[in-house]
Design a protein around this motif. Structure first.
Motif, PDB file in Angstrom:
ATOM      1  N   TYR A   1     -22.047  -2.722 -11.766  1.00  0.00           N
ATOM      2  CA  TYR A   1     -20.843  -3.525 -11.562  1.00  0.00           C
ATOM      3  C   TYR A   1     -21.004  -4.406 -10.322  1.00  0.00           C
ATOM      4  O   TYR A   1     -20.659  -5.599 -10.353  1.00  0.00           O
ATOM      5  CB  TYR A   1     -19.621  -2.623 -11.419  1.00  0.00           C
ATOM      6  N   TRP A   2     -21.515  -3.839  -9.253  1.00  0.00           N
ATOM      7  CA  TRP A   2     -21.634  -4.600  -8.002  1.00  0.00           C
ATOM      8  C   TRP A   2     -22.756  -5.625  -8.075  1.00  0.00           C
ATOM      9  O   TRP A   2     -22.678  -6.686  -7.449  1.00  0.00           O
ATOM     10  CB  TRP A   2     -21.804  -3.635  -6.831  1.00  0.00           C
ATOM     11  N   ARG A   3     -23.792  -5.343  -8.875  1.00  0.00           N
ATOM     12  CA  ARG A   3     -24.805  -6.376  -9.111  1.00  0.00           C
ATOM     13  C   ARG A   3     -24.181  -7.561  -9.843  1.00  0.00           C
ATOM     14  O   ARG A   3     -24.463  -8.723  -9.520  1.00  0.00           O
ATOM     15  CB  ARG A   3     -25.958  -5.795  -9.933  1.00  0.00           C
ATOM     16  N   ARG A   4     -23.339  -7.254 -10.847  1.00  0.00           N
ATOM     17  CA  ARG A   4     -22.688  -8.337 -11.594  1.00  0.00           C
ATOM     18  C   ARG A   4     -21.744  -9.127 -10.700  1.00  0.00           C
ATOM     19  O   ARG A   4     -21.678 -10.357 -10.797  1.00  0.00           O
ATOM     20  CB  ARG A   4     -21.929  -7.769 -12.799  1.00  0.00           C
ATOM     21  N   GLN A   5     -21.008  -8.433  -9.851  1.00  0.00           N
ATOM     22  CA  GLN A   5     -20.090  -9.143  -8.960  1.00  0.00           C
ATOM     23  C   GLN A   5     -20.832 -10.053  -8.000  1.00  0.00           C
ATOM     24  O   GLN A   5     -20.389 -11.170  -7.705  1.00  0.00           O
ATOM     25  CB  GLN A   5     -19.229  -8.139  -8.180  1.00  0.00           C
ATOM     26  N   THR A   6     -21.970  -9.616  -7.509  1.00  0.00           N
ATOM     27  CA  THR A   6     -22.801 -10.466  -6.645  1.00  0.00           C
ATOM     28  C   THR A   6     -23.229 -11.719  -7.399  1.00  0.00           C
ATOM     29  O   THR A   6     -23.161 -12.841  -6.864  1.00  0.00           O
ATOM     30  CB  THR A   6     -24.034  -9.683  -6.166  1.00  0.00           C
ATOM     31  N   ALA A   7     -23.618 -11.543  -8.666  1.00  0.00           N
ATOM     32  CA  ALA A   7     -24.022 -12.694  -9.482  1.00  0.00           C
ATOM     33  C   ALA A   7     -22.841 -13.611  -9.772  1.00  0.00           C
ATOM     34  O   ALA A   7     -22.982 -14.847  -9.768  1.00  0.00           O
ATOM     35  CB  ALA A   7     -24.653 -12.197 -10.791  1.00  0.00           C
ATOM     36  N   ILE A   8     -21.667 -13.043 -10.025  1.00  0.00           N
ATOM     37  CA  ILE A   8     -20.469 -13.839 -10.306  1.00  0.00           C
ATOM     38  C   ILE A   8     -20.083 -14.675  -9.094  1.00  0.00           C
ATOM     39  O   ILE A   8     -19.764 -15.865  -9.209  1.00  0.00           O
ATOM     40  CB  ILE A   8     -19.313 -12.924 -10.739  1.00  0.00           C
ATOM     41  N   PHE A   9     -20.120 -14.081  -7.903  1.00  0.00           N
ATOM     42  CA  PHE A   9     -19.794 -14.825  -6.683  1.00  0.00           C
ATOM     43  C   PHE A   9     -20.807 -15.944  -6.463  1.00  0.00           C
ATOM     44  O   PHE A   9     -20.447 -17.068  -6.070  1.00  0.00           O
ATOM     45  CB  PHE A   9     -19.771 -13.884  -5.474  1.00  0.00           C
ATOM     46  N   THR A  10     -22.082 -15.655  -6.712  1.00  0.00           N
ATOM     47  CA  THR A  10     -23.133 -16.676  -6.547  1.00  0.00           C
ATOM     48  C   THR A  10     -22.921 -17.834  -7.522  1.00  0.00           C
ATOM     49  O   THR A  10     -23.068 -19.012  -7.161  1.00  0.00           O
ATOM     50  CB  THR A  10     -24.516 -16.039  -6.759  1.00  0.00           C
ATOM     51  N   GLU A  11     -22.549 -17.515  -8.758  1.00  0.00           N
ATOM     52  CA  GLU A  11     -22.291 -18.554  -9.762  1.00  0.00           C
ATOM     53  C   GLU A  11     -21.086 -19.396  -9.369  1.00  0.00           C
ATOM     54  O   GLU A  11     -21.091 -20.620  -9.564  1.00  0.00           O
ATOM     55  CB  GLU A  11     -22.070 -17.909 -11.132  1.00  0.00           C
ATOM     56  N   GLN A  12     -20.071 -18.785  -8.796  1.00  0.00           N
ATOM     57  CA  GLN A  12     -18.889 -19.544  -8.404  1.00  0.00           C
ATOM     58  C   GLN A  12     -19.203 -20.508  -7.263  1.00  0.00           C
ATOM     59  O   GLN A  12     -18.607 -21.587  -7.188  1.00  0.00           O
ATOM     60  CB  GLN A  12     -17.743 -18.593  -8.017  1.00  0.00           C
ATOM     61  N   VAL A  13     -20.131 -20.145  -6.394  1.00  0.00           N
ATOM     62  CA  VAL A  13     -20.580 -21.088  -5.360  1.00  0.00           C
ATOM     63  C   VAL A  13     -21.185 -22.323  -6.025  1.00  0.00           C
ATOM     64  O   VAL A  13     -20.928 -23.466  -5.615  1.00  0.00           O
ATOM     65  CB  VAL A  13     -21.605 -20.417  -4.410  1.00  0.00           C
ATOM     66  N   ARG A  14     -21.975 -22.105  -7.069  1.00  0.00           N
ATOM     67  CA  ARG A  14     -22.568 -23.237  -7.796  1.00  0.00           C
ATOM     68  C   ARG A  14     -21.480 -24.104  -8.423  1.00  0.00           C
ATOM     69  O   ARG A  14     -21.529 -25.346  -8.339  1.00  0.00           O
ATOM     70  CB  ARG A  14     -23.524 -22.722  -8.881  1.00  0.00           C
ATOM     71  N   VAL A  15     -20.485 -23.475  -9.042  1.00  0.00           N
ATOM     72  CA  VAL A  15     -19.385 -24.212  -9.677  1.00  0.00           C
ATOM     73  C   VAL A  15     -18.626 -25.036  -8.642  1.00  0.00           C
ATOM     74  O   VAL A  15     -18.225 -26.180  -8.908  1.00  0.00           O
ATOM     75  CB  VAL A  15     -18.434 -23.239 -10.402  1.00  0.00           C
ATOM     76  N   LEU A  16     -18.441 -24.475  -7.468  1.00  0.00           N
ATOM     77  CA  LEU A  16     -17.731 -25.195  -6.404  1.00  0.00           C
ATOM     78  C   LEU A  16     -18.504 -26.440  -5.957  1.00  0.00           C
ATOM     79  O   LEU A  16     -17.910 -27.351  -5.369  1.00  0.00           O
ATOM     80  CB  LEU A  16     -17.497 -24.269  -5.212  1.00  0.00           C
ATOM     81  N   GLY A  17     -19.800 -26.471  -6.226  1.00  0.00           N
ATOM     82  CA  GLY A  17     -20.590 -27.651  -5.878  1.00  0.00           C
ATOM     83  C   GLY A  17     -20.488 -28.769  -6.901  1.00  0.00           C
ATOM     84  O   GLY A  17     -20.969 -29.882  -6.660  1.00  0.00           O
ATOM     85  N   GLU A  18     -19.855 -28.502  -8.046  1.00  0.00           N
ATOM     86  CA  GLU A  18     -19.683 -29.523  -9.078  1.00  0.00           C
ATOM     87  C   GLU A  18     -18.432 -30.362  -8.801  1.00  0.00           C
ATOM     88  O   GLU A  18     -17.534 -29.922  -8.088  1.00  0.00           O
ATOM     89  CB  GLU A  18     -19.558 -28.854 -10.455  1.00  0.00           C
ATOM     90  N   PRO A  19     -18.360 -31.574  -9.384  1.00  0.00           N
ATOM     91  CA  PRO A  19     -17.138 -32.377  -9.224  1.00  0.00           C
ATOM     92  C   PRO A  19     -15.933 -31.633  -9.795  1.00  0.00           C
ATOM     93  O   PRO A  19     -16.050 -30.963 -10.827  1.00  0.00           O
ATOM     94  CB  PRO A  19     -17.434 -33.646 -10.029  1.00  0.00           C
ATOM     95  N   PRO A  20     -14.779 -31.726  -9.149  1.00  0.00           N
ATOM     96  CA  PRO A  20     -13.592 -31.015  -9.658  1.00  0.00           C
ATOM     97  C   PRO A  20     -13.090 -31.610 -10.967  1.00  0.00           C
ATOM     98  O   PRO A  20     -13.389 -32.763 -11.304  1.00  0.00           O
ATOM     99  CB  PRO A  20     -12.564 -31.202  -8.536  1.00  0.00           C
ATOM    100  N   LEU A  21     -12.340 -30.815 -11.687  1.00  0.00           N
ATOM    101  CA  LEU A  21     -11.734 -31.260 -12.943  1.00  0.00           C
ATOM    102  C   LEU A  21     -10.791 -32.433 -12.665  1.00  0.00           C
ATOM    103  O   LEU A  21      -9.996 -32.393 -11.729  1.00  0.00           O
ATOM    104  CB  LEU A  21     -10.961 -30.091 -13.569  1.00  0.00           C
ATOM    105  N   GLN A  22     -10.898 -33.474 -13.485  1.00  0.00           N
ATOM    106  CA  GLN A  22     -10.057 -34.661 -13.330  1.00  0.00           C
ATOM    107  C   GLN A  22      -9.398 -34.997 -14.659  1.00  0.00           C
ATOM    108  O   GLN A  22      -9.908 -34.652 -15.723  1.00  0.00           O
ATOM    109  CB  GLN A  22     -10.895 -35.855 -12.842  1.00  0.00           C
ATOM    110  N   LEU A  23      -8.279 -35.696 -14.586  1.00  0.00           N
ATOM    111  CA  LEU A  23      -7.639 -36.180 -15.792  1.00  0.00           C
ATOM    112  C   LEU A  23      -8.367 -37.403 -16.326  1.00  0.00           C
ATOM    113  O   LEU A  23      -9.047 -38.122 -15.571  1.00  0.00           O
ATOM    114  CB  LEU A  23      -6.180 -36.538 -15.502  1.00  0.00           C
ATOM    115  N   THR A  24      -8.266 -37.641 -17.627  1.00  0.00           N
ATOM    116  CA  THR A  24      -8.879 -38.810 -18.226  1.00  0.00           C
ATOM    117  C   THR A  24      -8.194 -40.071 -17.704  1.00  0.00           C
ATOM    118  O   THR A  24      -6.959 -40.169 -17.722  1.00  0.00           O
ATOM    119  CB  THR A  24      -8.737 -38.766 -19.761  1.00  0.00           C
ATOM    120  N   PRO A  25      -8.957 -41.043 -17.186  1.00  0.00           N
ATOM    121  CA  PRO A  25      -8.333 -42.271 -16.669  1.00  0.00           C
ATOM    122  C   PRO A  25      -7.518 -42.994 -17.754  1.00  0.00           C
ATOM    123  O   PRO A  25      -7.918 -43.033 -18.908  1.00  0.00           O
ATOM    124  CB  PRO A  25      -9.519 -43.121 -16.204  1.00  0.00           C
ATOM    125  N   MET A  26      -6.374 -43.540 -17.344  1.00  0.00           N
ATOM    126  CA  MET A  26      -5.527 -44.298 -18.275  1.00  0.00           C
ATOM    127  C   MET A  26      -5.746 -45.782 -18.014  1.00  0.00           C
ATOM    128  O   MET A  26      -5.677 -46.251 -16.874  1.00  0.00           O
ATOM    129  CB  MET A  26      -4.062 -43.929 -18.045  1.00  0.00           C
TER     130      MET A  26
END
Length: 328
Positions: free
Chosen positions: A302-327
Motif C-alpha cells: 500500500y505504501w509503495r503504491r502511495q509513493t508512486a501515486i504522489f510521484t505521479e501527481q507531481v508529474r500531473v501538476l507539471g502539465e498545463p491546467p484544465l481550461q475551457l474551450t475558447p469561445m
C-alpha cells in the motif's frame, strides 16, 4: 472526553435510544448503521412510522460553534430552496448533547445514486452549486477553517513522519515523495479567489437524485474557492473533464459568476485531498472501525503504491491546467 469516546467505544444502542427519547422520539424500528467513518450515523423509524437519521459527531473534532455554523449554513440553504438534508430543531436547537456527545437529528430523505457521467444531472448540480455559493458568499464562517496548505499538507506531513504504521524501510522514500508533492502544490497555490462558505466535500457520493439533486453531509464545510465544490464531480480523460466542466460552469453562472483563475487550483486541490485523506486514515487508526475497514493500510505494498501515486501527481501538476474551450 475520553479516548474511548473519541473512538465511539462508549456509544452504545441503549445510549442512542436514551438520547432520542430525551428529545421526545421513541425508536420503533431499531437502528440501522449508515456508511460513515468520521461520525456515527443511524437510520431509524419512530412509533408514528416517520423515518429519521441521527448523527453523533466524533468528539474532539469540531467545537459546538463549528457544528453550529454547519447547521446554520444548512438551514440558510434550505430557506433558499436548495434541496438539502438539514438538521431538525428540538426546543429551538439543532445541536443536541447526551453524555458528552454532540448529535443532531435529520429527516430521512431517500434517493437514487447520482450518475456521475450524466451531463443532464451534472447541469442540475452545477445550477444548485451556484445557488449554494450565492448563499455562501453572504458571510464567511467565523469558526470553521479555511482550505489551506497548512491544514491539508503541512500538518499531514507531520502525521506521516510520526506514525509507526508506515513501514520503516519505506518511510524515507514516501516522505521524499510527499515533500516533492508539497513543493509542487505550494508553487502553484494562489489566493486569487473570493473565499466562500462551501459544501467542502461535494463528491458524487454526497449527492442523491430524486427528481433533481439532493445534497447531503456538510460535515466538511469550510471557507475556500468555489472550484473546491466543482472539481470532484469531474471524471474521465481531459476531453471528458473539459466537457463536464463547461456543462457545470455554464449552469453555475446562472446564479454566480465563476472566476477562471480558480481552474489552475484543480490539481493542487486534488493533491491536497490525497495527502489530507491519507493522514486522516492514520489519525483515526486507533478507532477499531478503521483497521477493520482499511486493512491494506498495514501492508507494505500500500505504501509503495502511495509513493508512486504522489510521484505521479507531481508529474500531473507539471502539465498545463484544465481550461475551457475558447469561445469565438
Amino acid at each position: 472526553m475520553t479516548d474511548k469516546a473519541f473512538t465511539f467505544q462508549t456509544l452504545h444502542p441503549d445510549m442512542i435510544m436514551d438520547a432520542l427519547f430525551e428529545q421526545g422520539i421513541r425508536v420503533d424500528s431499531g437502528l440501522t448503521a449508515l456508511n460513515s467513518y468520521e461520525n456515527r450515523v443511524y437510520q431509524f423509524q419512530d412509533e408514528d412510522r416517520k423515518r429519521y437519521v441521527v448523527k453523533f459527531y466524533r468528539p474532539q473534532r469540531w467545537s459546538a460553534e463549528q457544528i453550529g455554523e454547519e447547521h446554520q449554513f444548512a438551514l440558510e440553504l434550505l430557506q433558499d430552496e436548495v434541496p438539502l438534508a438539514a438538521p431538525l430543531r428540538f426546543h429551538g436547537e439543532t445541536l443536541l448533547t447526551h453524555q458528552g456527545y454532540y448529535f443532531a437529528v435529520f429527516p430521512s430523505l431517500g434517493g437514487r445514486q447520482y450518475e456521475a457521467d450524466n451531463l443532464d444531472q451534472m447541469e442540475w448540480v452545477g445550477r444548485y452549486l451556484g445557488r449554494i455559493h450565492q448563499c455562501g458568499r453572504r458571510m464567511p464562517f467565523q469558526h470553521r477553517p479555511d482550505i489551506s496548505t497548512q491544514e491539508y499538507l503541512i500538518e499531514p506531513r507531520q502525521v506521516f513522519e510520526q506514525h509507526a504504521l508506515i513501514p520503516a524501510s519505506l518511510k524515507a522514500a514516501f516522505l521524499s515523495a510527499t515533500d516533492k508533492l508539497i513543493e509542487a502544490v505550494t508553487a502553484q497555490w494562489h489566493t486569487r479567489f473570493e473565499s466562500l462558505r462551501l459544501h467542502g466535500d461535494c463528491h458524487p457520493g454526497n449527492i442523491l437524485w430524486r427528481d433533481g439533486p439532493l445534497f447531503v453531509d456538510l460535515d466538511d464545510a469550510r471557507n475556500g474557492p468555489a472550484i473546491q465544490d466543482l472539481w470532484m464531480l469531474l471524471n474521465g480523460d481531459k476531453a471528458e473533464q473539459r466537457m463536464q466542466l463547461e456543462t457545470i460552469i455554464e449552469a453555475y453562472e446562472e446564479f454566480m459568476p465563476f472566476n477562471l483563475n480558480e481552474l489552475s487550483l484543480i490539481e493542487p486541490l486534488r493533491a491536497m485531498r490525497m495527502v489530507y485523506y491519507l493522514a486522516w486514515l492514520l489519525r483515526r487508526w486507533d478507532d477499531p472501525a478503521f483497521p477493520r475497514s482499511f486493512p491494506w493500510l498495514a501492508e507494505e505494498d500500500y505504501w509503495r503504491r502511495q509513493t508512486a501515486i504522489f510521484t505521479e501527481q507531481v508529474r500531473v501538476l507539471g502539465e498545463p491546467p484544465l481550461q475551457l474551450t475558447p469561445m469565438y
